[in-house]
Enzyme design. Structure first.
Site: not given
Ligand code: 26Q
Length: 812
Positions: A354, A545-546, A551, A653, A657
């Protein structure tokens, strides 16, 4: 004889609610609160879903169906009540039935807390996928963690983000089924001994994983899938035994293990290399693997055919330790020989990446891994040894190649690269948009792609039209039902038919009226949550978004300040009134993101109070962005901001939406924006800025943001204002960090390079908005082009091309 008329669905539902109010909630129907009424209604639906769930499971068991197992640390579910009603076809009956309780369904539904067991895009994608798997009748199981505390609630105090714990389970949830009989021990620590030449893991600690099932109702069918979430509990006997012998420390330590499922790591994109995180990852993987192995052995004599019966999917690398765990279970616990076990693993797993950002790729120090999972570390070393031997035959003597491929990063402290473990252990690896998947094989995974070109593929993300159109936007859903029929819910390609309707003025005015009503509702929500009064006649310009530098919420803000200054300089120009709306959470430790939230609020304070401009421009930050807030925002948006630096947003995503709800996109050539453009048409979207290739070239040529600042007076005035006192009276240095990062820090995400192009694109947006009818046509064209972005399409692609799992619709 006279047969009594059967009660209407509404009457029987109202009766059922009354019965549950009395027996389950234990309250007099006449005195029930909205929350109690919600709980009673949920109990009615729960019972109906339980029946469907049992039938679905029985059918799949009887058929010994091949199943997909979706492993994800995050499921960002949101509320369940309206979705359950829609799946059961009981929405109308519930609305009518609740009248007997003098309640509206909307009020009742709003009392349910969000199940926010995820951070953002990745977690919400998993929830959309569950919905699509159930709706497409795929034999499927989601596995995750039953966090006691989900994503933190965001409060804004003095324009700053404050994180509040979110105890979503405090009053219980009607949507889970505790499975008292399903529990597995998960072990940690200790060492590995050789016994009769075989490895034996002597663990130091253990914790019990208890199963809690959430029902996942399919739409348009009788199917109900399972999301099985694991809760960590101390093993009862150890606890008591240690306590009785006076070993309080050991008893406390065992009890301490319960913290494994206490709280979701509130981190987006940057991994926190903490021991507790590694334990969380292994905890839910180990429980899930034991569960799926046990269920396999109930239907089959041995594990030799495991790969034929189950497809295990890794949602990012967070569950990647499953590769080593399955090897351990097959070899150490079931006596399988390594080569056979490895062949099974490789045929069982698939993996979705991702993110491309190097700092977001998960690695674990070997020291920590050895300490927490000593046997797994050995297994990873063996996988790596055999893998590197194979790789060496492809490019003999190329040690750089091998070092880049290795599962172990040898630079500095040695670390396990979880993405490499996932690739080596999977038959298929996919990105989440066409561009992202292409960049994966061209950049971070290029060495693997040269080795195994066929292993890499694309699966463009999608969202569920049930939640993001039917539930979130009942007005538009009703218009669609009326004009193209109701089939779009299960076949989103039917939205194509709207293209023609766009030339019908009657349809356009109905479509526009619905958007207006949604904006009015959103304006009410904004007033309630922020105290800011906004004009529903203004353009609603939305970035939700976050909060992350890539971004580029800051680029949006630069435009807001540009516009503010331009309005003051030219008050009599034909300005299009705008309301710029932000929402999003910053990771608690991400200082720059928090500073951007602060700046948005400080700019808003000034702009919103300025009588010279505030009829033309307002700025709001909606707090606590999450699934339910998104359901309010998406239908009311006119303009969707998707402005990440090209090559950084894997897919997005929210872009889908918003477009599905009729917002026009202003965006870069990034992630799924590119495919949205291809599907809605170049004339129906505002694309600006550098392409991925141009970003790369500019960097290589030596990017100099200061030159841009010096040569663009409007930009200079904006940055000077942010750097000075206008937005931080009395404290001119407050945002120096932000401005310095742009001018002196290299402007890593190239905001200044895209600034002029962005501002020009915003003028094109204004130009179109001045002709409401033309805007409406484009808006309709956007909705019409969203068929491919249904999670149903995505899931059918995964099922056919990665998982090779067939649908098993209920007979009849
Ligand atoms: C990893 C290790 C330790 C703590 C936290 C994490 C962690 C947690 C969440 C690393 C990444 C995330 C989230 C990533 C994320 O949301 N990525 C998004 O995924 C979406 C679905 O595929 C995409 O549409 C976005 O572009 C992408 O940023």
């Amino acid at each position: 004889m006279v047969t009594p008329t059967p009660p209407s669905p509404a009457t029987s539902l109202a009766d059922a609610i009354n019965a549950h109010l009395l027996r389950t909630v234990a309250v007099d129907a006449a005195r029930a609160s909205t929350t109690q009424t919600m709980q009673a209604l949920a109990q009615v639906l729960r019972a109906q879903l339980a029946e469907r769930w049992v039938l679905t499971q029985n059918r799949e068991r009887a058929a010994k169906a091949r199943r997909v197992v979706y492993l994800s640390m995050e499921f960002l579910i949101g509320r369940s009540l309206s979705n359950a009603l829609a799946a059961l076809g009981s929405t109308a009956a519930a609305s009518a039935g609740l009248q007997a309780h003098a309640r509206t369904l909307e009020d009742i539904a709003a009392t349910e807390p969000d199940a926010a067991l995820g951070n953002g895009g990745l977690g919400r994608l998993a929830a959309c996928f569950l919905d699509a798997m159930a709706t497409n009748a795929l034999p499927s199981f989601g596995y995750g963690i039953r966090y006691e505390y989900g994503m933190f609630a965001q409060e804004i105090q003095n324009g700053r983000q404050i994180e509040q714990p979110e105890p979503w389970l405090q009053d219980g949830t009607p949507w889970e089924f505790p499975r008292a009989d399903i529990a597995f021990a998960v072990r940690f620590g200790g060492w590995v001994e050789q016994v009769d030449g075989k490895p034996a893991w002597r663990h130091a600690d253990q914790v019990i994983a208890k199963a809690y099932d959430m029902v996942v109702p399919g739409h348009g069918n009788q199917n109900v899938s399972t999301l099985r979430l694991w809760k960590a509990v101390a093993p009862a006997h150890i606890d008591l035994g240690a306590f009785n012998t006076g070993d309080y420390a050991r008893a406390a330590a065992a009890k301490n293990q319960e913290n494994i499922s206490w709280v979701l790591y509130p981190n987006d994109s940057t991994p926190a290399g903490r021991e507790l995180r590694l334990k969380q990852e292994y905890f839910f993987v180990a429980a899930s693997v034991q569960d799926l192995v046990q269920r396999h052995l109930e239907e089959h004599p041995s594990l030799v055919n495991l790969a034929n019966q189950v497809a295990i999917h890794l949602n990012d690398t967070h569950p990647a330790i499953a590769v080593a765990e399955l090897m351990r279970v097959l070899c150490d616990e079931h006596g399988m020989l390594w080569p056979l076990a490895w062949a099974i693993c490789r045929r069982t797993f698939s993996y979705t990446n991702h993110t491309l950002m190097p700092e977001a790729l998960e690695t674990w120090s070997i020291g920590l891994m050895q300490q927490v999972l000593p046997r797994h570390m050995e297994i990873i070393f063996r996988i790596n040894k055999e893998f590197l031997e194979l790789a060496a035959t492809h490019r003999p003597g190329d040690n750089g190649f091998l070092a880049r491929l290795s599962l172990i990063d040898e630079h500095g402290e040695r670390r396990v690269r979880m993405a490499h473990l996932s690739i080596v252990g999977s038959h298929t690896v996919n990105g989440v948009s066409a561009l992202h998947s292409q960049l994966l094989v061209e950049t971070i995974f290029s060495d693997f792609a040269s080795l195994w070109p066929d292993r890499f593929t694309n699966m463009t993300n999608g969202v569920t039209p049930r939640r993001w159109l039917a539930l979130a936007n009942p007005g538009l859903a009703a218009l669609l039902d009326d004009s193209i029929g109701s089939g779009w819910r299960l076949d989103l390609d039917q939205l194509q038919r709207l293209r023609q309707l766009g030339s019908d003025p009657v349809f356009r005015s109905r479509f526009a009226a619905i958007k207006q009503a949604n904006k009015l509702r959103l304006a009410g929500f904004i007033a309630k949550t922020t105290g800011i009064v906004v004009d529903p006649g203004s353009m609603f310009d939305v970035q939700v978004k976050r909060i992350h530098e890539y971004k580029r919420q800051l680029l949006n803000l630069l435009h807001v300040v540009t516009r503010y200054q331009a309005i003051l300089a030219n008050p009599h120009t034909n300005w299009v009134p705008r309301t710029v709306i932000f929402a999003g959470k910053a990771a608690s430790s991400y200082h720059m993101a928090k500073s951007i939230i602060g700046l948005i609020h400080d700019v808003a304070r000034v702009i919103n109070q300025d009588a010279r401009s505030n009829h033309l421009l307002k700025l709001v930050f909606v707090p606590n962005y999450g699934v339910s807030v998104a359901e309010m925002l998406m239908p009311g948006a006119d303009l969707s901001e998707q402005i990440s630096t090209a090559g950084t947003e894997a897919s997005g995503t929210g872009n889908m939406k918003l477009a599905l709800n009729g917002a026009l996109t202003i965006g870069t050539d990034d992630g799924a924006n590119i495919e949205i453009r291809q599907n809605v048409g170049d004339d129906n979207i505002f694309i600006f800025g550098l392409s991925t290739a141009e970003v790369r070239e500019r960097r290589q040529a030596g990017y100099q943001p200061m030159r841009i600042y010096e040569n663009n007076p409007a930009l200079r005035a904006v940055l000077d204002a942010i750097n000075g006192e206008p937005f931080s009276p009395g404290e001119p240095g407050r945002y120096r960090g932000i401005v310095d990062a742009l001018l002196w820090g290299g402007d890593h995400y190239m905001l200044l390079a895209d600034y002029a192009s962005y501002v020009a694109a915003q003028s094109r947006v204004d130009e179109l908005y001045r002709t409401p009818d033309a805007w409406c046509r484009l808006s309709i064209n956007n909705v019409a082009g969203m068929g491919p972005f249904s999670a149903d399409r995505t899931i059918r692609d995964y099922a056919a091309n990665i998982w090779r799992v067939a649908a098993m619709p209920a007979p009849g």
